[in-house]
Write an enzyme that holds these catalytic residues in place. Structure first.
Site, PDB file in Angstrom:
ATOM      1  N   ASP A 222       0.648  -1.365   0.097  1.00  0.00           N
ATOM      2  CA  ASP A 222       0.072  -0.058  -0.031  1.00  0.00           C
ATOM      3  C   ASP A 222       0.895   1.236  -0.119  1.00  0.00           C
ATOM      4  OD1 ASP A 222      -2.338  -1.774   0.201  1.00  0.00           O
ATOM      5  OD2 ASP A 222      -2.911  -0.785   1.904  1.00  0.00           O
ATOM      6  N   ASP A 223       0.313   2.359  -0.393  1.00  0.00           N
ATOM      7  CA  ASP A 223       0.646   3.821  -0.249  1.00  0.00           C
ATOM      8  C   ASP A 223       1.839   4.188  -1.009  1.00  0.00           C
ATOM      9  OD1 ASP A 223      -1.119   3.786   1.842  1.00  0.00           O
ATOM     10  OD2 ASP A 223       0.300   3.489   3.412  1.00  0.00           O
ATOM     11  N   HIS A 272      -6.148   3.010  -4.419  1.00  0.00           N
ATOM     12  CA  HIS A 272      -5.856   3.416  -3.072  1.00  0.00           C
ATOM     13  C   HIS A 272      -6.382   4.894  -3.088  1.00  0.00           C
ATOM     14  CE1 HIS A 272      -5.026   2.364   0.947  1.00  0.00           C
ATOM     15  NE2 HIS A 272      -3.944   2.998   1.146  1.00  0.00           N
ATOM     16  N   HIS A 276      -5.165   9.816  -0.843  1.00  0.00           N
ATOM     17  CA  HIS A 276      -5.201   9.321   0.576  1.00  0.00           C
ATOM     18  C   HIS A 276      -5.884   9.872   1.643  1.00  0.00           C
ATOM     19  CE1 HIS A 276      -3.821   6.571   3.824  1.00  0.00           C
ATOM     20  NE2 HIS A 276      -3.336   5.907   2.751  1.00  0.00           N
ATOM     21  N   HIS A 363       3.736  -2.354   2.816  1.00  0.00           N
ATOM     22  CA  HIS A 363       3.734  -1.009   2.221  1.00  0.00           C
ATOM     23  C   HIS A 363       5.164  -0.868   1.664  1.00  0.00           C
ATOM     24  CE1 HIS A 363       1.115  -1.084   5.794  1.00  0.00           C
ATOM     25  NE2 HIS A 363       0.376  -0.092   4.996  1.00  0.00           N
TER      26      HIS A 363
HETATM   27 ZN    ZN Z   1      -2.929   3.551   3.039  1.00  0.00          ZN
END
Ligand code: ZN
Length: 402
Positions: A222-223, A272, A276, A363
């Site tokens: 993620d991210d 995603h 954010h 991540h």
């Molecule tokens: Zn996230």
């Protein structure tokens, strides 16, 4: 000796003098929802000013914590490299104290060759700009009358290949402070010629062979992307493993090559969100627009249309999700690479808890996640696991049912 040094420098420049811009990401989910994404351009003077602004905003926000509502700080960016020389950065600071929201734009315009910030008058005819600006303001903001117009000052500006966007103080126009006050003036009208250095390539998407009888897991990150993503991609390629990356839309352009490599190697991209924000605080309309913008940006830049969504901070509800045609994808095993600093703990945490068919959450914004991912892959491969994307995992589960 000097000559030699010069030749050496030129040689290095030929092979890679273009300093690549990175994105720094901070995500927190403790006392507050914090998501900060900002570019690091490798131009010292510019980077120092951006960092100063980020630190100041973050410190000020930390003083606003209270017990009743979880506040949110979201800093996202727009980045443009123009004529291979001008960098224009727009930072949008969104704050939500649980009740009220605010949006503030801060821009940075930098001349790489002159190593200094750009003065508008050096770029264009200021009188012409003033004239066009006032005309546009009168049309767009009826609350601005003669006095307002007379005192109107440009607060900041952002450049792209088509327009110059001018930002103003909302109180100068007697407008609610949560709104961003801006107008766009076409570059053409200002005899401003700016070419974007952003690329728009296309790629071939690979289909992986699947064997439903093997033990399988899906690694997810993620991210990102970030400067660590390429290292993860290399490991995946070497180990013949695939993964799924739930990426943040506003990073797509700066990490275009990374994303192309990601997809052409047979990995999957998931949505995603664009910048954010906590999705459950958006209206249905804002949520739909955010997800659509992310889908379009990813597709335009990579040729890959995501089929999966992972909500930010894991926050969602069924009503919200019914607005989009994407498969909600959470996880079974949290590697806790956001919490544990040691690779050993992260690896053990996954290896001990994982089962056939699981989705693992990691991540790609931490250095420790790179080494951990490699060890997880190697260890689980020895236990007979293959690494597939989430969509492949879903297909395998379907096949196994039949
Ligand atoms: Zn996230």
């Amino acid at each position: 000796m000097k000559k030699l040094l010069l030749i050496f420098t030129i040689l290095i420049c030929l092979t890679g003098c273009t300093k690549e811009t990175e994105v720094r990401t901070i995500i927190e989910n403790n006392n507050a929802y914090v998501s900060i994404n900002y570019p690091i351009t490798k131009n010292k003077k510019l980077d120092i000013e951006i960092k100063k602004h980020i630190d100041k905003t973050y410190n000020m926000f930390q003083n606003t914590y209270n017990d009743s509502n979880i506040p949110e700080l979201n800093i996202s960016y727009k980045y443009k490299l123009l004529n291979n020389n001008f960098i224009s950065i727009n930072l949008n600071t969104f704050k939500n104290d649980g009740i009220n929201t605010s949006n503030v734009i801060t821009t940075f315009n930098y001349d790489i060759k002159n190593k200094d910030f750009i003065k508008l008058e050096s770029l264009l005819d200021i009188n012409k700009l003033n004239y066009l600006m006032k005309k546009e303001i009168l049309q767009k903001y009826k609350s601005c009358t003669a006095t307002c117009l007379k005192n109107l000052k440009i607060k900041s500006y952002f450049l792209d290949e088509n327009n110059i966007t001018l930002f103003f103080n909302s109180k100068d126009l007697n407008i609610d402070s949560s709104k961003i006050i801006s107008i766009e003036i076409p570059n053409k009208k200002l005899d401003l010629s700016l070419k974007s250095n952003n690329k728009n390539p296309t790629i071939q998407i690979k289909n992986n062979k699947l064997n439903p009888t093997n033990k399988v897991v899906a690694l997810t990150f993620d991210d990102g992307p970030s400067k660590y993503t390429d290292k993860i991609l290399k490991i995946l390629e070497k180990e013949d493993a695939k993964a799924t990356f739930f990426i943040v839309g506003n990073k797509v352009e700066l990490y275009n090559e990374t994303l192309l490599k990601m997809v052409s190697n047979g990995n999957e991209i998931g949505n995603h969100s664009f910048d954010h924000k906590l999705l459950t605080r958006l209206t249905d309309e804002e949520f739909k627009n955010d997800i659509k913008k992310t889908q379009e940006t990813i597709f335009e830049n990579t040729g890959f249309m995501p089929k999966l969504i992972r909500p930010t901070y894991g926050g969602y509800n069924d009503k919200l999700m019914s607005n989009v045609d994407l498969k909600l994808t959470l996880w079974d095993v949290d590697a806790s690479d956001w919490k544990y600093k040691s690779e050993r703990r992260i690896v053990n945490n996954v290896v001990k808890n994982v089962n056939d068919g699981d989705i693992i959450l990691m991540h790609d914004i931490f250095n420790r996640s790179v080494g951990s991912a490699e060890k997880i892959i190697k260890t689980l491969k020895k236990e007979g696991y293959s690494f597939v994307t989430v969509s492949e995992l879903n297909k395998i589960k379907e096949k196994r049912k039949n």
